[in-house]
Design a protein around this motif. Structure first.
Motif, PDB file in Angstrom:
ATOM      1  N   ARG A  52       1.015  -1.226  -0.025  1.00 37.11           N
ATOM      2  CA  ARG A  52       0.041   0.134   0.100  1.00 37.11           C
ATOM      3  C   ARG A  52       0.940   1.277  -0.001  1.00 37.11           C
ATOM      4  N   VAL A  53       2.356   1.061  -0.260  1.00 38.33           N
ATOM      5  CA  VAL A  53       2.913   2.225  -0.321  1.00 38.33           C
ATOM      6  C   VAL A  53       2.543   2.980  -1.689  1.00 38.33           C
ATOM      7  N   ARG A  54       2.467   4.479  -1.473  1.00 43.45           N
ATOM      8  CA  ARG A  54       2.052   5.212  -2.937  1.00 43.45           C
ATOM      9  C   ARG A  54       3.057   5.473  -3.675  1.00 43.45           C
ATOM     10  N   ASP A  55       2.768   5.754  -4.960  1.00 43.55           N
ATOM     11  CA  ASP A  55       3.784   6.153  -5.936  1.00 43.55           C
ATOM     12  C   ASP A  55       3.096   7.061  -6.850  1.00 43.55           C
ATOM     13  N   ASP A  56       3.298   8.333  -6.954  1.00 38.28           N
ATOM     14  CA  ASP A  56       2.340   9.259  -7.250  1.00 38.28           C
ATOM     15  C   ASP A  56       1.093   9.383  -7.049  1.00 38.28           C
ATOM     16  N   GLY A  57       0.975   9.220  -5.523  1.00 38.32           N
ATOM     17  CA  GLY A  57      -0.446   9.236  -5.093  1.00 38.32           C
ATOM     18  C   GLY A  57      -1.297   7.899  -5.235  1.00 38.32           C
ATOM     19  N   GLN A  58      -0.689   6.883  -5.998  1.00 37.90           N
ATOM     20  CA  GLN A  58      -1.389   5.852  -6.140  1.00 37.90           C
ATOM     21  C   GLN A  58      -0.789   4.695  -5.593  1.00 37.90           C
ATOM     22  N   PRO A  59      -1.434   3.736  -4.758  1.00 44.77           N
ATOM     23  CA  PRO A  59      -0.930   2.398  -4.174  1.00 44.77           C
ATOM     24  C   PRO A  59      -0.244   1.730  -5.026  1.00 44.77           C
ATOM     25  N   GLU A  60       0.959   0.937  -4.717  1.00 36.79           N
ATOM     26  CA  GLU A  60       1.580   0.059  -5.795  1.00 36.79           C
ATOM     27  C   GLU A  60       0.663  -1.326  -5.878  1.00 36.79           C
ATOM     28  N   ALA A  61      -0.262  -1.576  -4.920  1.00 32.25           N
ATOM     29  CA  ALA A  61      -1.218  -2.581  -5.257  1.00 32.25           C
ATOM     30  C   ALA A  61      -2.369  -2.356  -4.842  1.00 32.25           C
ATOM     31  N   SER A  62      -3.571  -2.931  -5.596  1.00 29.62           N
ATOM     32  CA  SER A  62      -4.807  -2.566  -5.053  1.00 29.62           C
ATOM     33  C   SER A  62      -5.469  -3.201  -3.956  1.00 29.62           C
ATOM     34  N   ALA A  84      -1.974  -5.119  10.826  1.00 32.77           N
ATOM     35  CA  ALA A  84      -1.812  -4.136  11.773  1.00 32.77           C
ATOM     36  C   ALA A  84      -0.491  -3.238  11.483  1.00 32.77           C
ATOM     37  N   SER A  85       0.598  -4.129  11.406  1.00 26.21           N
ATOM     38  CA  SER A  85       1.896  -3.689  11.533  1.00 26.21           C
ATOM     39  C   SER A  85       2.594  -2.921  10.005  1.00 26.21           C
ATOM     40  N   ALA A  86       1.880  -3.502   8.905  1.00 25.10           N
ATOM     41  CA  ALA A  86       2.369  -3.235   7.544  1.00 25.10           C
ATOM     42  C   ALA A  86       1.196  -2.531   6.713  1.00 25.10           C
ATOM     43  N   ALA A  87       0.342  -3.537   6.258  1.00 24.52           N
ATOM     44  CA  ALA A  87      -0.982  -3.066   5.291  1.00 24.52           C
ATOM     45  C   ALA A  87      -1.634  -1.756   5.943  1.00 24.52           C
ATOM     46  N   LEU A  88      -2.201  -1.790   7.264  1.00 25.27           N
ATOM     47  CA  LEU A  88      -2.882  -0.955   7.816  1.00 25.27           C
ATOM     48  C   LEU A  88      -2.177   0.310   8.369  1.00 25.27           C
ATOM     49  N   ALA A  89      -0.944   0.044   8.834  1.00 25.02           N
ATOM     50  CA  ALA A  89       0.156   1.075   9.425  1.00 25.02           C
ATOM     51  C   ALA A  89       0.516   1.910   8.116  1.00 25.02           C
ATOM     52  N   ILE A  90       0.782   1.427   7.107  1.00 25.26           N
ATOM     53  CA  ILE A  90       1.304   2.064   5.751  1.00 25.26           C
ATOM     54  C   ILE A  90       0.357   3.033   5.138  1.00 25.26           C
ATOM     55  N   LEU A  95      -2.148   8.128   4.120  1.00 24.63           N
ATOM     56  CA  LEU A  95      -3.309   9.035   4.157  1.00 24.63           C
ATOM     57  C   LEU A  95      -2.944  10.238   5.161  1.00 24.63           C
ATOM     58  N   ALA A  96      -2.211  10.081   6.061  1.00 25.51           N
ATOM     59  CA  ALA A  96      -1.855  11.323   7.008  1.00 25.51           C
ATOM     60  C   ALA A  96      -0.832  12.201   6.188  1.00 25.51           C
ATOM     61  N   GLY A  97      -0.225  11.625   5.195  1.00 24.59           N
ATOM     62  CA  GLY A  97       1.070  12.456   4.604  1.00 24.59           C
ATOM     63  C   GLY A  97       2.171  12.275   5.338  1.00 24.59           C
ATOM     64  N   ALA A  98       2.603  11.117   5.880  1.00 23.95           N
ATOM     65  CA  ALA A  98       3.845  11.098   6.863  1.00 23.95           C
ATOM     66  C   ALA A  98       5.079  11.114   6.180  1.00 23.95           C
ATOM     67  N   ASP A  99       6.236  11.500   6.757  1.00 30.55           N
ATOM     68  CA  ASP A  99       7.452  11.546   6.058  1.00 30.55           C
ATOM     69  C   ASP A  99       7.748  10.198   5.593  1.00 30.55           C
ATOM     70  N   ARG A 100       8.384  10.113   4.237  1.00 28.89           N
ATOM     71  CA  ARG A 100       8.505   8.792   3.506  1.00 28.89           C
ATOM     72  C   ARG A 100       9.507   7.959   4.445  1.00 28.89           C
ATOM     73  N   PRO A 101      10.621   8.466   4.859  1.00 26.76           N
ATOM     74  CA  PRO A 101      11.271   7.365   5.890  1.00 26.76           C
ATOM     75  C   PRO A 101      10.707   6.592   6.822  1.00 26.76           C
ATOM     76  N   LEU A 102       9.621   6.978   7.431  1.00 22.58           N
ATOM     77  CA  LEU A 102       8.661   6.008   8.222  1.00 22.58           C
ATOM     78  C   LEU A 102       8.246   4.833   7.494  1.00 22.58           C
ATOM     79  N   ALA A 105      10.566   2.279   5.998  1.00 21.61           N
ATOM     80  CA  ALA A 105      11.057   1.668   7.206  1.00 21.61           C
ATOM     81  C   ALA A 105      10.397   0.199   7.318  1.00 21.61           C
ATOM     82  N   ILE A 106       8.942   0.603   7.331  1.00 21.51           N
ATOM     83  CA  ILE A 106       7.929  -0.571   7.312  1.00 21.51           C
ATOM     84  C   ILE A 106       7.947  -1.373   6.273  1.00 21.51           C
ATOM     85  N   ALA A 107       8.121  -0.830   4.885  1.00 22.54           N
ATOM     86  CA  ALA A 107       7.927  -1.538   3.857  1.00 22.54           C
ATOM     87  C   ALA A 107       9.006  -2.474   3.819  1.00 22.54           C
ATOM     88  N   ALA A 108      10.196  -2.014   4.160  1.00 25.30           N
ATOM     89  CA  ALA A 108      11.646  -2.704   4.340  1.00 25.30           C
ATOM     90  C   ALA A 108      11.636  -3.803   5.429  1.00 25.30           C
TER      91      ALA A 108
END
Length: 342
Positions: A52-62, A84-90, A95-102, A105-108
């Motif tokens: 669910r990481v965004r690329d140009d505003g669109q999630p990488e996966a549906s 809880a710790s990956a899909a919903l957290a990301i 949606l909150a526009g958090a900093d990319r490093p946060l 780090a979860i995606a990695a």
């Protein structure tokens, strides 16, 4: 909506199944030796944590793609806190526009935040109320995501040991009045963003439950073909055939309603996506207990023992029913939402 999985989605489901030994359990004894770090690394290595990481505003996966993963992990009773710790957290951080490093780090796989839910498990906890809550996910996390009003916050731990009825999930109760150190993340959430996130949460929990129910039913079907009583397989007994057929039908309906909700996450308006997700969760909540209890009954005596896997399926399903509200809660919310939109 195209109801048939694409070749890419079939490959995704196969990928999740192929991780079986690394991320799932087959009997209760596996839980004692489960390697959480290995499982988390396996999910990160296949890129599943960052769907669910965004690329140009669109999630990488549906939403459908993430549902497929959640359903597969539910079927394998995976203790890895993917939801809880990956899909919903990301999703929440995006949606909150958090900093990319946060988010990265979860995606990695380098961070594993929990989610702090309210005491009734119906949604994210608002720490301004001081009512404590229940932490889910984040097996080795020192922080969790919650709300302060409509602002996403990172709540600092440590939170103490986890436990709970579901042997495959960590839940930690935070007592009312506990002082929580929190830092704001990103921008305040809009009502539309809250609805989008809630729709995803309800859909993925429903998918996890549907996966666990279906795997439990598939297992008892195979057992009924091999178990001999009075000289014949018990699968030949009409009473058991009806029980299994009813359980199988309930599972199929759970998959169908959840699939539509997953499609609606990205394709429909927020209110319609939320209605679809609440409908799916209401159905899953209404049938899950009966399905897993039926499975235990068909196994007979062995299905009532701690050494058998059937009670682990039952515990998983029952926690999923409670997360973000059971069927009665969902029906009340559906009524309010339909009255709001006319």
């Amino acid at each position: 909506m195209l109801a048939v999985p694409t070749p890419e989605q079939e490959l995704l489901a196969d990928t999740v199944r192929s991780l079986g030994a690394a991320v799932g359990v087959r009997n209760p004894q596996d839980l004692d030796a489960f390697q959480h770090e290995k499982a988390w690394a396996a999910l990160a290595g296949t890129g599943l944590l960052g769907l669910r990481v965004r690329d140009d505003g669109q999630p990488e996966a549906s939403g459908v793609d993430v549902m497929i993963v959640a359903q597969g992990l539910g079927a394998q009773l995976s203790p890895a806190p993917f939801l809880a710790s990956a899909a919903l957290a990301i999703e929440l951080l995006e949606l909150a526009g958090a900093d990319r490093p946060l988010i990265d780090a979860i995606a990695a796989g380098d961070a594993q935040p929990g989610l702090l839910l309210d005491r009734g498990l119906t949604g994210l906890a608002d720490i301004t109320a001081g009512d404590g809550g229940v932490l889910i996910g984040g097996v080795h996390s020192d922080h969790a995501l919650a709300l302060r009003g409509n602002q996403v916050v990172r709540v600092q731990g440590p939170f103490g040991p986890g436990g709970g009825a579901d042997l495959t999930s960590r839940t930690t109760r935070i007592a009312p009045g506990t002082e929580l150190s929190a830092t704001g993340v990103g921008e305040p959430l809009t009502p539309e963003a809250v609805r989008r996130w809630t729709a995803l949460a309800l859909t993925l929990v429903s998918a996890d439950c549907a996966g666990a129910m279906r795997a439990a039913v598939d297992g008892v079907i195979e057992y009924s073909k091999q178990r001999i009583a009075y000289g014949v397989p018990i699968a030949s007994f009409q009473a058991l055939q009806h029980l299994i057929a009813d359980a199988f039908t309930a599972c199929e309906a759970a998959v169908t309603t959840t699939s539509y909700a997953a499609w609606a996450i990205d394709a429909a308006e927020p209110v319609e996506a939320l209605l679809a997700a609440r409908t799916a969760k209401a159905w899953v909540g209404a049938v899950a207990r009966n399905v897993v209890e039926t499975v235990m009954q068909i196994y007979g005596g062995i299905g009532q023992t701690w050494e058998h896997i059937s009670h682990v399926y039952a515990r998983r399903a029952l926690l999923d029913v409670a997360l973000f509200g059971d069927e009665n809660y969902q029906l009340d919310q559906i009524f309010d939402l339909r009255r709001e939109v006319g």
